[in-house]
Design a protein around this motif. Structure first.
Motif, PDB file in Angstrom:
ATOM      1  N   ARG A  14       0.667  -1.248   0.255  1.00 32.64           N
ATOM      2  CA  ARG A  14      -0.096   0.099  -0.052  1.00 32.64           C
ATOM      3  C   ARG A  14       0.809   1.250  -0.133  1.00 32.64           C
ATOM      4  N   LYS A  21      -0.631   6.313  -6.861  1.00 35.30           N
ATOM      5  CA  LYS A  21      -1.854   6.909  -6.826  1.00 35.30           C
ATOM      6  C   LYS A  21      -2.113   8.428  -6.612  1.00 35.30           C
ATOM      7  N   LYS A 144      -6.832  15.381  -1.832  1.00 36.83           N
ATOM      8  CA  LYS A 144      -7.721  14.326  -2.077  1.00 36.83           C
ATOM      9  C   LYS A 144      -6.697  12.871  -2.259  1.00 36.83           C
ATOM     10  N   ARG A 147      -5.877  11.691   1.025  1.00 35.54           N
ATOM     11  CA  ARG A 147      -6.884  11.176   1.608  1.00 35.54           C
ATOM     12  C   ARG A 147      -7.459   9.829   1.548  1.00 35.54           C
ATOM     13  N   GLU A 148      -7.352   9.708   0.008  1.00 35.22           N
ATOM     14  CA  GLU A 148      -8.078   8.706  -0.611  1.00 35.22           C
ATOM     15  C   GLU A 148      -6.842   7.135  -0.569  1.00 35.22           C
ATOM     16  N   ALA A 150      -4.914   7.089   2.086  1.00 33.41           N
ATOM     17  CA  ALA A 150      -5.005   6.500   3.537  1.00 33.41           C
ATOM     18  C   ALA A 150      -5.932   5.586   3.892  1.00 33.41           C
ATOM     19  N   GLN A 151      -7.227   5.484   3.357  1.00 29.31           N
ATOM     20  CA  GLN A 151      -8.157   4.622   3.500  1.00 29.31           C
ATOM     21  C   GLN A 151      -7.911   3.223   2.979  1.00 29.31           C
TER      22      GLN A 151
END
Length: 151
Positions: A14, A21, A144, A147-148, A150-151
């Motif tokens: 990840r 990403k 953004k 934030r995305e 980190a999910q």
């Protein structure tokens, strides 16, 4: 909660994917921004229109694309994944810098004068008009993406 080898490898995957990403999320913001700057530069260059070749040569180059020949630094340049550029120039229109900054009178050999041309800036004002919006757009895209990711 204990960290196992599998969860550690999953976390490593990840984290390795994060930069890609983030880049993929930021690139559309860059493309949109340079398109807006190029459109404004074309509009501002109208004041210097004679043949229209300079205006037609103004192009937006997005990430991982190559600028047209004769646009800057005497040749083409390939943008990086987080780079974009607005350029002006083609084989028949290599005078963008002269229009942008103007010219001074010079004496040629034989006594003829080159004349002067007042500056009619179009690229720098286009950047200045869009700078705050571009910075907000890119900052929003970065937030953004983080934030995305980190999910």
């Amino acid at each position: 909660m204990t960290i196992t080898r599998l969860s550690s490898e999953a976390l490593a995957r990840r984290l390795a994917a994060l930069p890609q990403k983030i880049i993929a999320t930021i690139q559309p913001a860059l493309v949109r921004s340079v398109a807006e700057i190029a459109a404004d530069a074309r509009a501002l260059a109208e004041a210097s229109r004679r043949t229209g070749s300079l205006i037609d040569s103004i192009e937006a180059t997005g990430p991982n694309q190559t600028t047209p020949n004769y646009s800057s630094e005497g040749g083409s340049r390939t943008m990086g994944p987080l780079q974009a550029a607005v350029t002006a120039g083609e084989p028949d229109a290599r005078h963008g810098h002269l229009v942008e900054f103007g010219t001074e009178e010079r004496q040629r050999k034989g006594g003829a004068s080159t004349g002067t041309m007042p500056a009619t800036p179009f690229l720098l004002p286009a950047w200045r008009l869009n700078r705050a919006r571009v910075q907000r757009r890119i900052n929003t895209a970065i937030r953004k993406a983080i934030r995305e990711a980190a999910q």
